[in-house]
Scaffold this active site. Structure first.
Site, PDB file in Angstrom:
ATOM      1  N   ASP A 296      14.315   1.121 -11.241  1.00  0.00           N
ATOM      2  CA  ASP A 296      13.075   0.375 -11.439  1.00  0.00           C
ATOM      3  C   ASP A 296      12.262   0.966 -12.588  1.00  0.00           C
ATOM      4  O   ASP A 296      12.328   2.170 -12.853  1.00  0.00           O
ATOM      5  CB  ASP A 296      12.270   0.426 -10.132  1.00  0.00           C
ATOM      6  CG  ASP A 296      11.002  -0.401 -10.198  1.00  0.00           C
ATOM      7  OD1 ASP A 296      11.106  -1.619 -10.384  1.00  0.00           O
ATOM      8  OD2 ASP A 296       9.901   0.179 -10.045  1.00  0.00           O
TER       9      ASP A 296
ATOM     10  N   ASN B 272       9.384   6.316 -10.862  1.00  0.00           N
ATOM     11  CA  ASN B 272       8.162   6.330 -11.645  1.00  0.00           C
ATOM     12  C   ASN B 272       6.924   6.687 -10.835  1.00  0.00           C
ATOM     13  O   ASN B 272       6.063   7.426 -11.289  1.00  0.00           O
ATOM     14  CB  ASN B 272       7.951   4.961 -12.295  1.00  0.00           C
ATOM     15  CG  ASN B 272       6.648   4.881 -13.063  1.00  0.00           C
ATOM     16  OD1 ASN B 272       6.461   5.580 -14.039  1.00  0.00           O
ATOM     17  ND2 ASN B 272       5.732   4.043 -12.594  1.00  0.00           N
TER      18      ASN B 272
ATOM     19  N   GLU C 268      15.906  -1.785 -15.021  1.00  0.00           N
ATOM     20  CA  GLU C 268      14.926  -2.794 -15.405  1.00  0.00           C
ATOM     21  C   GLU C 268      14.069  -2.265 -16.546  1.00  0.00           C
ATOM     22  O   GLU C 268      13.237  -1.384 -16.345  1.00  0.00           O
ATOM     23  CB  GLU C 268      14.040  -3.139 -14.198  1.00  0.00           C
ATOM     24  CG  GLU C 268      12.897  -4.072 -14.537  1.00  0.00           C
ATOM     25  CD  GLU C 268      11.643  -3.790 -13.723  1.00  0.00           C
ATOM     26  OE1 GLU C 268      10.888  -4.742 -13.470  1.00  0.00           O
ATOM     27  OE2 GLU C 268      11.402  -2.618 -13.356  1.00  0.00           O
TER      28      GLU C 268
END
Length: 616
Positions: free
Chosen positions: A321, A171, A367
């Site tokens: 993540d 990200n 996640e």
């Protein structure tokens, strides 16, 4: 117990229910390392380690890139503490003694060299010890070790039947830090501050470490950093704040422009090209070198960089993540590249690493904040994003708090058994359940032995956060920050040097456990029971008349036919006839005693629990 792969369907079902079928065809039952134990990702017992906070195996790398143990304000809450891959390798027998069959390590990629302000008040310098501030995704972080030390860690884990997952951050990049601006010659500082000099906040002027003098306005020198084609950042004309969603900055972290994997091709950032002019074989990932050139989309560069770790080391999977901040299309591209990379590594490493003979598919969990369960994949994260599972937040959903977890109980076994248990096959989207997290809290109940029982025997996959088994405490980051205290240094038992003996017979029935920590011994017994029996996490579950649970699982392709009976509480006899036929020899993984089934039951003096499996 040997069995034929040629059993007919009816005979196979009869054998399963009678208990005459053991673990799996061709599986070693005496290996003290366990690379050939039966395995399915649906029964994962995963151990999550923040490498820096686990064990220091090489003090010579502790201050890499000039990182201090104690920051300039005198704190250690946000600094690197010394844990590394040599340390992890040295403690693999300890990890194996917990019945762990997969380990998730914090991101090993080279992190930002410098610090940002830490804590709500900016009291301390916060470094990237946790692995979420990536700088160069084609190099290993020197604080963690070298390429060859990481290779050794992965190989030694594989010898013990432990799959290795790395944390993946697609990200965002790291924040711009003064140290990186000094080392890599990009960006501007405020008021002419020298980025190579030690900077301290002026408390009398109301400054904190949050006020580090980084000037993020539009200067040509910022173009030497990632650049406007790569990230959203103030200096590139797109304000980067605290926002939520795709193409937004999470917590002011520069957001990679990777939503469309087929977007326009971009050139590589100048700061990386300059860095790569001086190769460093000690830390450079060989398989990543081909992707230090050319042009492609941001998502394609990222996917190639990350997948190169799989091709080089035989990484078995990812923990991804901030899943919802990256498009499903980009995640699926990463999965595609990684599957191909693992196949390439397996072909190349036949005879060098036992994992080269494994047939398990490459695994990706992620996640997705506040996610709980979605076994039928109505959200499309499996179909469209390539995920095999997502992390289940149900039992510890809050932000940073002390001990706010919900402890699973038998009603949750029944709920999760219906959601995830199968006699054969698997659900479209699995789960990975935890009770403690690096982002929420440490779950520390009065009876942690009962916590081990209820949590480790939960259907579906489970994730231990390092130190759950030893009741590692929140040390408040040395007294100044509860969030950093969640990631305190590992507290090993005094007799940890006996770990090799604890792990020596996990494939059969260990009888050596920690004597220093009785609660740890309970976690070891239950975890090893789960390790030997895929039915615990993956199997079809039926509740018996005395409240016991029969779980059964088979995988014809792997030759796995497995059944267990679990009883909670004290008892003089346990009903087992649904899983095991009369005359079957059983062992109790909790009491370490042996029994013979008679009239559909076993009789004995069961205390706390009975964990019944075929005698090995």
């Amino acid at each position: 117990m040997k069995k034929s792969k040629l059993l007919g369907v009816a005979a196979l079902a009869t054998a399963l229910l009678s208990g005459t079928v053991g673990l799996c065809s061709g599986c070693s039952k005496t290996s003290d390392e366990g690379a050939s134990l039966p395995f399915t990702w649906q029964n994962t017992n995963l151990y999550f380690v923040i490498t820096d906070r686990f064990y220091n195996g090489d003090k010579s790398n502790d201050n890499s890139y000039g990182r201090p143990y104690k920051d300039s304000a005198g704190y250690t809450a946000g600094t690197f503490h010394g844990g590394d891959f040599k340390g992890l390798t040295q403690k693999l027998d300890y990890i194996r003694s917990l019945g762990v069959n997969a380990i998730w390590v914090s991101s090993p990629v080279e992190q930002a060299h410098g610090w940002v302000g830490g804590g709500p008040m900016g009291m301390y310098q916060y470094y990237a010890y946790h692995g979420y501030y990536g700088l160069d995704f084609t190099s290993i972080d020197a604080n963690m070790g070298t390429v060859e030390e990481f290779r050794t860690f992965v190989n030694e884990a594989h010898k013990r039947g432990i799959r290795v997952l790395i944390d993946v951050v697609m990200n965002h990049s790291a924040y711009a830090t003064l140290k990186d601006m000094c080392d890599l010659k990009f960006g501007e500082t405020a008021n002419g501050v020298d980025p190579c000099a030690e900077w301290m906040p002026n408390a009398s002027a109301g400054e904190t470490f949050h006020n580090r003098p980084v000037d993020a306005r539009s200067y040509p020198s910022w173009d030497r950093w990632w650049g406007k084609d790569w990230i959203i950042f103030d200096a590139y004309g797109e304000p980067c704040g605290a926002e939520d969603g795709l193409d937004k900055c999470l917590a002011y972290l520069p957001d990679f422009k990777n939503t469309n994997p087929n977007a326009n091709k971009v050139s590589l950032p100048q700061f990386l090209l300059d860095k790569w002019k001086t190769p460093n074989p000690k830390y450079d990932i060989p398989a990543a070198i081909p992707y230090r050139q050319g042009q492609m989309s941001v998502a394609q560069f990222q996917a190639h960089w990350i997948a190169s770790w799989v091709e080089e080391f035989g990484i078995d999977g990812y923990r991804a993540d901030t899943v919802k901040y990256v498009s499903k299309e980009s995640w699926k591209l990463l999965k595609e590249y990684s599957v191909a990379a693992l196949n390439k590594w397996r072909e190349k490493n036949k005879g060098k690493d036992p994992a080269a003979d494994w047939t398990d598919p490459f695994y990706m969990t992620g996640e997705l904040w506040a996610f709980t369960t979605d076994p039928e994949d109505k959200s499309g994260f499996a179909k469209d994003g390539g995920f095999d599972s997502l992390i289940d937040f149900y039992f510890n959903p809050d932000g940073v708090n002390l001990n706010t977890c919900i402890m699973p109980d038998q009603s949750d076994w029944e709920k999760y058994g219906k959601l995830y248990g199968r006699l054969e096959g698997k659900v479209p989207l699995g789960n990975l359940t935890y009770i403690s997290s690096h982002d929420t809290s440490l779950c520390r109940k009065k009876n942690m032995a009962k916590a081990a029982l209820n949590f480790l025997l939960l259907p579906g996959s489970v994730q231990i956060f390092y130190g759950d088994e030893t009741s590692r405490v929140n040390d408040m980051g040395g007294g100044i920050d509860m969030e950093q205290g969640i990631r305190s240094d590992m507290n090993f038992p005094k007799d940890v040097d006996n770990a090799k003996e604890w792990a020596a017979n996990v494939a059969t029935l260990s009888k050596e456990f920690s004597k220093d920590n009785e609660i740890l011994a309970v976690w070891q017994k239950i975890g090893q029971f789960r390790l030997r029996n895929p039915a615990v996490g993956a199997g079809y579950q039926e509740k018996l008349s005395d409240g016991s649970y029969c779980r059964m699982f088979k995988d014809k392709a792997k030759g796995i036919d497995n059944a267990v009976v679990i009883h909670v509480g004290d008892a003089k006899q346990v009903e087992v006839g649904k899983c095991f036929s009369d005359g079957t020899k059983l062992q109790d993984a909790y009491s370490l005693k042996y029994y013979t089934v008679k009239d559909g039951k076993v009789e004995g003096d069961f205390n706390f629990a009975a964990l019944l499996e075929i005698k090995r």
